[in-house]
Design an enzyme around this catalytic site. Structure first.
Site, PDB file in Angstrom:
ATOM      1  CD  GLU A   1      -3.070  -0.773   0.128  1.00  0.00           C
ATOM      2  OE1 GLU A   1      -2.852  -1.170  -1.038  1.00  0.00           O
ATOM      3  OE2 GLU A   1      -4.093  -0.162   0.465  1.00  0.00           O
TER       4      GLU A   1
ATOM      5  CB  THR B   1      -5.285   7.706  -4.938  1.00  0.00           C
ATOM      6  OG1 THR B   1      -6.069   6.526  -5.178  1.00  0.00           O
ATOM      7  CG2 THR B   1      -5.109   7.870  -3.448  1.00  0.00           C
TER       8      THR B   1
END
Lengths: 371, 371
Positions: B185, B239
């Site tokens: 991540e 994002t």
């Protein structure tokens, strides 16, 4: 959170929220007609079911670190008593404060119901009940120190609201009593329910909305132990000054951090995890860092509490009381001693410590005299 | 939250947090030696207990309104599969990606384990296990759309971490697997665990600290129903762009409000109160108001969801998927239709709706072939 000091009698607007106006027309300045715009809840005027009642409401710890301004809890065995009696010498629909007792209380608190936390809440409760035909006298016994950060004003207001509700047969819900108590809080420290809600409902209470008022009672499991070490120094920390110390803007990382700790605090309460509760309570990066330096020795007191084994420590309400959390009463006493020593050594302040458990009941009827 | 796109093979530092360096020395560019500084957890090198395993990890909804950056949950019946096999053609201590399947996945995802979410997590897991003598091949079956706000990268990472852990006899804890997944991540969307933690652990997970990593699993009561209406429009919401839209500073009133709603959200989960959960999820005044305008039609979609009876609605992850909450599957289908219509009408976007329940298990072993 704050206290009602003696002030001149005059016609006022008690709160900027539900608009309230009052009218004086009685020779006794401590009498007040209920004549404001709080919604009357009962459809017919209730009659008293007791001649007199005596109620109790507990001290409360508000703010709770990352729970700033929306979370509070009640602590057991410490609080205020209010007695209310049907009094034919009081004009119907009015209230009179017949006495105030307790250390400092009689000299510092007003006997004018317009300027007394118990009086304001009693009036608001009478208004909600629609009482027009009965006059009441009210006696306040202060068990809480004034301006200590232990919800002194809320305890008086909660006890008064409950007493008035009980004498008329308990027609109002707890939420309605919180609204009545909020009238008092709004007058003395702003429209915050984080003391008055737990003072009335007991346990931990989360205020999730003010418009409309929405309250969540958070149940700390009954089989789990939780103790608060409350250490109050001889120091005045005025709510206004403590509120002025708050930052106007908060950076995103600190916001996310405090939000996560608020979530962790709520989860710890519901899971009955005193250690995690203390850790979350102790983790505030926004309010406590600004306020602690204004209370001499507070940072050292927190350090001493943690070193002595407390799960967490922060400022109770707007201070100056420090609150630490532990799951064992005996260890709580030891932690309290270390905290008192730190206040003396680092803040040059005398302080007293108490160890109290969670109050799970809230404001309650103590005695009654039937009609 | 984000996806690993095809990128050139090179030596990289995978994360600014636990420092990772890699060394290439094999003719197959999809092979990678585990040679970074994540702590090895096992004391002796484990041996594989299976020849191959296949695992599954669910989609996740992160952010959850006021739960921004610290709270996420897993949704049932949607996710990625990873198969891992002992492969003597792979150099011991290395990993090779043998295949990637799924809509768009084979063309958009890298088969270089250094640039593939599953690969990075698998490598991190091998490192933590101290695997030096066995090489593995990995096959990724994408069930999740890429870049949709449903934790696509986390699902791949979680499935891979669990598969590697299972093939070596399940030596690592869930928390250690979250740390391994965080390596992935961190590479693709930042060091945030709000997708990877629920992808591995299932249910709702609150991240209360990163240093050290501390996770709180919040149990939504099993006897209560909870459904997520997930509506994904054909729209790209990178994002980075969505993160750039966030305010740097937050005013105190909004901070207190969101904190209180975060607390209410956590309490609603633990109390199994879907209606209160939806209300809290829907109440964000900080992140959603900045991001929703960047997704065409999102505000109308939320309005349509609430009008159709949803308890609440917000953006899933960084979007563009909208997530609504309800306690009845049939009503969820109706709500989804209204949301799809709103995306079409107000955003001019095609969208698909799914109704999914809470995944309470997290990443799991699906099949094994014994050694």
């Amino acid at each position: 959170m704050a206290i009602c000091f003696l002030s001149p009698v005059k016609t006022i607007n008690l709160s900027p929220f539900p608009s309230i106006t009052t009218t004086r027309h009685h020779p006794n300045p401590n009498h007040l007609r209920c004549n404001f715009s709080l919604t009357t809840v009962t459809t017919t005027e209730p009659e008293p079911v007791f001649t007199s009642v005596r109620s109790f409401a507990p001290a409360t710890v508000a703010n709770l670190g990352p729970g700033f301004d929306f979370l509070g809890c009640a602590v057991d065995g410490l609080g205020d008593f209010v007695s209310v009696a049907v009094d034919s010498s009081v004009i119907p629909g009015e209230i009179s404060i017949s006495g105030i007792s307790g250390p400092e209380a009689s000299s510092k608190l007003s006997a004018d119901p317009l300027w007394n936390c118990a009086g304001i809440a009693a009036i608001a409760t009478m208004k909600m009940l629609g009482v027009r035909s009965v006059g009441l006298s009210l006696n306040l016994e202060k068990g809480l120190p004034l301006g200590s950060g232990l919800g002194s004003s809320a305890a008086s207001a909660a006890a008064a609201a409950v007493a008035v509700n009980e004498i008329f047969g308990r027609k109002l819900t707890q939420k309605e009593l919180v609204l009545a108590g909020l009238e008092s809080e709004a007058k003395v420290s702003g429209y915050h329910a984080d003391n008055i809600a737990p003072a009335i409902m007991g346990g931990f209470v989360l205020i999730s909305s003010y418009d409309p008022l929405e309250l969540m009672r958070l149940e700390f499991p009954r089989e789990k132990e939780l103790f608060f070490v409350l250490v109050s120094p001889e120091f005045e920390a005025p709510t206004k000054k403590m509120r002025a110390a708050l930052p106007a803007e908060i950076g995103m990382p600190h916001h996310v951090w405090n939000c996560s700790q608020a979530g962790a605090l709520v989860a710890s309460v519901l899971n009955g995890d005193a250690a995690a509760l203390g850790k979350a309570l102790s983790s505030d990066k926004i309010v406590e860092p600004k306020r602690a330096p204004l209370i001499p020795g507070m940072e050292a007191v927190k350090k001493a509490a943690l070193e002595a084994g407390a799960f967490g420590c922060t400022i109770s309400g707007a201070g100056p009381t420090a609150v630490a959390v532990i799951d064992d009463e005996g260890r709580g006493v030891e932690i309290g001693k270390r905290m008192v020593e730190a206040f003396q050594k680092e803040g040059n302040l005398k302080a007293v410590a108490m160890v109290k458990s969670l109050d799970r009941v809230g404001a309650r009827l103590v005695t009654t005299v039937p009609s």
